[in-house]
Design an enzyme around this catalytic site. Structure first.
Site, PDB file in Angstrom:
ATOM      1  N   ARG A   4      35.011  37.861  43.278  1.00 30.10           N
ATOM      2  CA  ARG A   4      34.281  37.523  42.064  1.00 30.10           C
ATOM      3  C   ARG A   4      34.158  38.693  41.092  1.00 30.10           C
ATOM      4  O   ARG A   4      33.596  38.539  40.030  1.00 30.10           O
ATOM      5  CB  ARG A   4      32.869  37.032  42.427  1.00 30.10           C
ATOM      6  CG  ARG A   4      32.833  35.865  43.364  1.00 30.10           C
ATOM      7  CD  ARG A   4      32.671  34.542  42.644  1.00 30.10           C
ATOM      8  NE  ARG A   4      31.703  34.620  41.566  1.00 30.10           N
ATOM      9  CZ  ARG A   4      31.866  34.062  40.367  1.00 30.10           C
ATOM     10  NH1 ARG A   4      32.976  33.418  40.090  1.00 30.10           N
ATOM     11  NH2 ARG A   4      30.926  34.148  39.458  1.00 30.10           N
ATOM     12  N   GLY A   5      34.640  39.872  41.485  1.00 34.94           N
ATOM     13  CA  GLY A   5      34.449  41.053  40.640  1.00 34.94           C
ATOM     14  C   GLY A   5      35.306  41.036  39.383  1.00 34.94           C
ATOM     15  O   GLY A   5      36.347  40.379  39.341  1.00 34.94           O
ATOM     16  N   CYS A   6      34.854  41.766  38.354  1.00 39.17           N
ATOM     17  CA  CYS A   6      35.610  41.844  37.097  1.00 39.17           C
ATOM     18  C   CYS A   6      36.523  43.064  37.033  1.00 39.17           C
ATOM     19  O   CYS A   6      37.340  43.175  36.122  1.00 39.17           O
ATOM     20  CB  CYS A   6      34.664  41.871  35.909  1.00 39.17           C
ATOM     21  SG  CYS A   6      33.897  40.279  35.611  1.00 39.17           S
ATOM     22  N   VAL A   7      36.347  44.001  37.964  1.00 36.73           N
ATOM     23  CA  VAL A   7      37.250  45.165  37.924  1.00 36.73           C
ATOM     24  C   VAL A   7      37.989  45.384  39.237  1.00 36.73           C
ATOM     25  O   VAL A   7      37.556  45.461  40.240  1.00 36.73           O
ATOM     26  CB  VAL A   7      36.530  46.484  37.536  1.00 36.73           C
ATOM     27  CG1 VAL A   7      36.426  46.584  36.039  1.00 36.73           C
ATOM     28  CG2 VAL A   7      35.185  46.594  38.176  1.00 36.73           C
TER      29      VAL A   7
END
Lengths: 105, 155
Positions: free
Chosen positions: A102-105
């Site tokens: 789910r992370g953006c990076v």
């Protein structure tokens, strides 16, 4: 949520084919998912990343970020993309039988 | 699967920390999804790829309503430095790297970085002024050529 058959066993996956129950996963399923993602043969380096993703998820409840993966899996970012051109974190999670990160990076 | 995005070209035109991160996150995020990514740096956004400026990008504390502080407070010497330090610390906690590391990450991930010809001419710069991840200097026409068939995002 749908049910598909991987390596001869029915498992629950989401719309993008990520396993919803990591405990249903086997390495044979991983190999099958890798082939359908365009990776013919999983090498030792692939498994190092996949095992790291899976272990981190099972230990902490969340998959590592791309940055963490590059820093702590023992495989640098450049090589990660060579191993998994279609997105290292995403693909390694899928092949390793854990939900989509789910992370953006 | 439904329609998917195969390629994005992201324009980064701002030179403040809060102005450059969205484009960097979107560019890196595209690569994480296996999407081809081109990043085009223009005007003050060029600071991100300039060797001697990449580590000096700061949060804008003056005339920035998002800071929720009176402009005169934002103008106190050291305020921008402090806000930058605080924001960087918060971002590091959620694994968003500093600008230089982010650019290295994007370069290593196969994202392509380009400098805007007009801005390069305006400041009298050359390729020597840029970090090694920069591929080349592009005119706006070349940028459109490169972006053909993909999405263009302006930040």
């Amino acid at each position: 949520m749908t049910t598909v058959t991987l390596a001869g066993t029915p498992v629950e996956v989401d719309d993008e084919g990520f396993l919803q129950k990591p405990e249903q996963w086997t390495r044979e399923m991983g190999e099958e998912m890798a082939r359908s993602a365009g990776i013919e043969k999983l090498t030792e380096r692939h498994w190092q990343v996949i095992d790291f993703m899976r272990k981190t998820y099972l230990d902490t409840g969340a998959a590592p970020s791309m940055r963490a993966l590059g820093k702590t899996s023992g495989v640098a970012i450049k090589e990660l993309y060579e191993l998994f051109p279609k997105g290292p974190a995403k693909l390694a999670a899928k092949i390793g039988g854990i939900p989509k990160p789910r992370g953006c990076v | 699967m439904a329609d998917s995005i195969e390629k994005v070209s992201i324009v980064i035109s701002k030179g403040s920390l809060e102005g450059v991160y969205p484009g960097l996150i979107m560019g890196n995020g595209a690569r994480m999804e296996g999407i081809e990514a081109n990043l085009f740096f223009t005007f003050f956004g060029l600071d991100v790829i300039r060797k001697n400026r990449i580590d000096k990008i700061k949060v804008g504390t003056v005339g920035n309503p998002g800071m929720h502080m009176p402009t005169w407070i934002g103008a106190i010497p050291g305020m921008s430095w402090l806000a930058t330090k605080m924001m960087s610390r918060q971002m590091d906690k959620i694994d968003i790297p500093p600008v230089r590391e982010f650019i290295e990450m994007i370069g290593d991930s196969g994202g392509k970085l380009y400098a805007c010809q007009a801005t390069v001419d305006m400041y009298g710069l050359s390729m020597d002024d840029f970090v090694p991840q920069v591929e080349k200097v592009l005119t706006v026409g070349e940028f459109y050529e490169l972006s053909a068939g993909g999405e263009i995002i302006f930040t």
